[in-house]
Design a protein around this motif. Structure first.
Motif, PDB file in Angstrom:
ATOM      1  N   ALA A 113       0.828  -1.204   0.000  1.00  0.00           N
ATOM      2  CA  ALA A 113       0.000   0.000   0.000  1.00  0.00           C
ATOM      3  C   ALA A 113       0.863   1.255   0.000  1.00  0.00           C
ATOM      4  N   GLY A 114       0.562   2.164  -0.935  1.00  0.00           N
ATOM      5  CA  GLY A 114       1.238   3.449  -1.012  1.00  0.00           C
ATOM      6  C   GLY A 114       2.606   3.434  -1.670  1.00  0.00           C
ATOM      7  N   ALA A 115       3.131   2.273  -2.021  1.00  0.00           N
ATOM      8  CA  ALA A 115       4.475   2.175  -2.603  1.00  0.00           C
ATOM      9  C   ALA A 115       4.426   2.312  -4.119  1.00  0.00           C
ATOM     10  N   SER A 116       5.605   2.549  -4.709  1.00  0.00           N
ATOM     11  CA  SER A 116       5.763   2.552  -6.163  1.00  0.00           C
ATOM     12  C   SER A 116       6.781   1.489  -6.532  1.00  0.00           C
ATOM     13  N   CYS A 117       6.488   0.748  -7.597  1.00  0.00           N
ATOM     14  CA  CYS A 117       7.359  -0.333  -8.038  1.00  0.00           C
ATOM     15  C   CYS A 117       7.504  -0.266  -9.552  1.00  0.00           C
ATOM     16  N   THR A 118       8.740  -0.406 -10.021  1.00  0.00           N
ATOM     17  CA  THR A 118       9.011  -0.505 -11.443  1.00  0.00           C
ATOM     18  C   THR A 118       9.667  -1.849 -11.708  1.00  0.00           C
ATOM     19  N   LEU A 119       9.090  -2.615 -12.625  1.00  0.00           N
ATOM     20  CA  LEU A 119       9.663  -3.892 -13.064  1.00  0.00           C
ATOM     21  C   LEU A 119      10.189  -3.682 -14.478  1.00  0.00           C
ATOM     22  N   LEU A 120      11.477  -3.937 -14.683  1.00  0.00           N
ATOM     23  CA  LEU A 120      12.105  -3.749 -15.993  1.00  0.00           C
ATOM     24  C   LEU A 120      12.728  -5.061 -16.448  1.00  0.00           C
ATOM     25  N   GLY A 121      12.064  -5.747 -17.377  1.00  0.00           N
ATOM     26  CA  GLY A 121      12.596  -7.006 -17.882  1.00  0.00           C
ATOM     27  C   GLY A 121      12.557  -8.128 -16.863  1.00  0.00           C
ATOM     28  N   THR A 122      11.733  -7.999 -15.862  1.00  0.00           N
ATOM     29  CA  THR A 122      11.652  -8.963 -14.763  1.00  0.00           C
ATOM     30  C   THR A 122      10.852 -10.194 -15.185  1.00  0.00           C
ATOM     31  N   ARG A 123      11.263 -11.368 -14.706  1.00  0.00           N
ATOM     32  CA  ARG A 123      10.509 -12.613 -14.897  1.00  0.00           C
ATOM     33  C   ARG A 123       9.853 -12.948 -13.572  1.00  0.00           C
ATOM     34  N   VAL A 124       8.516 -13.026 -13.557  1.00  0.00           N
ATOM     35  CA  VAL A 124       7.762 -13.330 -12.346  1.00  0.00           C
ATOM     36  C   VAL A 124       7.109 -14.694 -12.535  1.00  0.00           C
ATOM     37  N   GLU A 125       7.545 -15.670 -11.736  1.00  0.00           N
ATOM     38  CA  GLU A 125       7.026 -17.029 -11.896  1.00  0.00           C
ATOM     39  C   GLU A 125       5.648 -17.214 -11.273  1.00  0.00           C
ATOM     40  N   GLY A 126       5.190 -16.246 -10.516  1.00  0.00           N
ATOM     41  CA  GLY A 126       3.851 -16.263  -9.949  1.00  0.00           C
ATOM     42  C   GLY A 126       3.065 -15.097 -10.483  1.00  0.00           C
ATOM     43  N   GLY A 127       2.450 -14.347  -9.567  1.00  0.00           N
ATOM     44  CA  GLY A 127       1.657 -13.191  -9.961  1.00  0.00           C
ATOM     45  C   GLY A 127       2.197 -11.908  -9.368  1.00  0.00           C
ATOM     46  N   VAL A 128       1.552 -10.802  -9.756  1.00  0.00           N
ATOM     47  CA  VAL A 128       1.894  -9.481  -9.251  1.00  0.00           C
ATOM     48  C   VAL A 128       0.638  -8.907  -8.609  1.00  0.00           C
ATOM     49  N   LYS A 129       0.754  -8.499  -7.344  1.00  0.00           N
ATOM     50  CA  LYS A 129      -0.378  -7.909  -6.627  1.00  0.00           C
ATOM     51  C   LYS A 129      -0.041  -6.476  -6.262  1.00  0.00           C
ATOM     52  N   VAL A 130      -0.909  -5.555  -6.681  1.00  0.00           N
ATOM     53  CA  VAL A 130      -0.710  -4.132  -6.441  1.00  0.00           C
ATOM     54  C   VAL A 130      -1.766  -3.692  -5.430  1.00  0.00           C
ATOM     55  N   GLU A 131      -1.312  -3.266  -4.252  1.00  0.00           N
ATOM     56  CA  GLU A 131      -2.230  -2.944  -3.171  1.00  0.00           C
ATOM     57  C   GLU A 131      -2.732  -1.502  -3.240  1.00  0.00           C
ATOM     58  N   ARG A 132      -3.572  -1.147  -2.302  1.00  0.00           N
ATOM     59  CA  ARG A 132      -4.260   0.148  -2.265  1.00  0.00           C
ATOM     60  C   ARG A 132      -3.274   1.322  -2.349  1.00  0.00           C
ATOM     61  N   ASN A 133      -3.595   2.267  -3.240  1.00  0.00           N
ATOM     62  CA  ASN A 133      -2.805   3.482  -3.467  1.00  0.00           C
ATOM     63  C   ASN A 133      -1.366   3.215  -3.904  1.00  0.00           C
ATOM     64  N   ALA A 134      -1.086   2.032  -4.404  1.00  0.00           N
ATOM     65  CA  ALA A 134       0.253   1.689  -4.897  1.00  0.00           C
ATOM     66  C   ALA A 134       0.301   1.881  -6.409  1.00  0.00           C
ATOM     67  N   THR A 135       1.526   1.999  -6.935  1.00  0.00           N
ATOM     68  CA  THR A 135       1.741   2.205  -8.362  1.00  0.00           C
ATOM     69  C   THR A 135       2.676   1.128  -8.896  1.00  0.00           C
ATOM     70  N   LEU A 136       2.310   0.534 -10.033  1.00  0.00           N
ATOM     71  CA  LEU A 136       3.150  -0.444 -10.718  1.00  0.00           C
ATOM     72  C   LEU A 136       3.416   0.040 -12.131  1.00  0.00           C
ATOM     73  N   VAL A 137       4.697   0.044 -12.523  1.00  0.00           N
ATOM     74  CA  VAL A 137       5.099   0.250 -13.912  1.00  0.00           C
ATOM     75  C   VAL A 137       5.865  -1.007 -14.310  1.00  0.00           C
ATOM     76  N   ALA A 138       5.336  -1.770 -15.272  1.00  0.00           N
ATOM     77  CA  ALA A 138       5.961  -3.017 -15.714  1.00  0.00           C
ATOM     78  C   ALA A 138       6.262  -2.923 -17.203  1.00  0.00           C
ATOM     79  N   ARG A 139       7.554  -3.000 -17.563  1.00  0.00           N
ATOM     80  CA  ARG A 139       7.975  -2.925 -18.960  1.00  0.00           C
ATOM     81  C   ARG A 139       8.798  -4.144 -19.310  1.00  0.00           C
ATOM     82  N   GLU A 140       8.447  -4.766 -20.442  1.00  0.00           N
ATOM     83  CA  GLU A 140       9.163  -5.940 -20.938  1.00  0.00           C
ATOM     84  C   GLU A 140       9.263  -7.031 -19.881  1.00  0.00           C
ATOM     85  N   VAL A 141       8.161  -7.268 -19.172  1.00  0.00           N
ATOM     86  CA  VAL A 141       8.140  -8.292 -18.133  1.00  0.00           C
ATOM     87  C   VAL A 141       7.508  -9.573 -18.662  1.00  0.00           C
ATOM     88  N   LYS A 142       7.771 -10.672 -17.974  1.00  0.00           N
ATOM     89  CA  LYS A 142       7.119 -11.955 -18.244  1.00  0.00           C
ATOM     90  C   LYS A 142       6.517 -12.398 -16.926  1.00  0.00           C
TER      91      LYS A 142
END
Length: 189
Positions: free
Chosen positions: A49-78
């Motif tokens: 909650a409230g955080a910012s996260c940038t994923l750049l070329g990241t491989r995620v073997e599970g899922g991505v959960k973005v909580e309340r008031n949080a920001t996700l920027v995902a580029r070239e991810v799997k």
């Protein structure tokens, strides 16, 4: 039964009973992201909650959960699982990203899904800021329902249905192709 046979039977029984417990995989917690995760492999990602996260070329073997008031920027991810946000400030999946599951954002802010492949559905429900879904290949449905910040859908190839309803203002766009039905406010997009 002889003592040797009893010992062997006990060892075999102990191995059978303990074996699965020892062989079971350990489930690692999701990696908490505040800042940037580059081209590494992680089990899952949680944007608190409230955080910012940038994923750049990241491989995620599970899922991505973005909580309340949080920001996700995902580029070239799997992402092998889903990208999900409830009450998120902003969610952006761009730049040739691949999400094997769904992209689901509800009751949040801005959402951008562009130039990406989504194996499941794109579901945008009751968001308050602008939505942009452009140039994607979607293996399931695109559902845009009850949003209030405006939505643009342009040049998406949708294997399932393209469904829009109860959005104010109505979504705009062109060049979308759905193998299923184009319904409601998306009928002419």
């Amino acid at each position: 039964m002889s003592k040797i046979k009893m010992a062997v039977a006990g060892t075999v029984l102990g191995t059978v009973l303990a074996g699965p417990a020892l062989a079971a995989p350990a489930f690692a917690d999701d990696r908490t992201c505040r800042g940037t995760i580059r081209a590494v492999t992680v089990d899952g990602v949680r944007v608190p909650a409230g955080a910012s996260c940038t994923l750049l070329g990241t491989r995620v073997e599970g899922g991505v959960k973005v909580e309340r008031n949080a920001t996700l920027v995902a580029r070239e991810v799997k992402v092998d699982g889903d990208v999900q946000g409830e009450g998120a400030r902003a969610v952006s999946v761009t730049g040739g990203s691949v999400v094997d599951g769904n992209v689901q954002v509800k009751q949040g802010g801005a959402v951008t899904v562009t130039s990406s492949r989504v194996g499941g559905d794109v579901q945008l429900d009751a968001n308050r800021r602008p939505l942009r879904v452009d140039g994607n290949r979607v293996g399931g449905d695109v559902q845009v329902v009850g949003n209030r910040g405006g939505a643009r859908l342009h040049r998406n190839l949708v294997e399932g249905d393209l469904q829009c309803k109860e959005n104010r203002p109505a979504p705009v766009g062109s060049g979308n192709s759905a193998r299923g039905d184009e319904e409601g406010q998306c009928r002419r997009l």
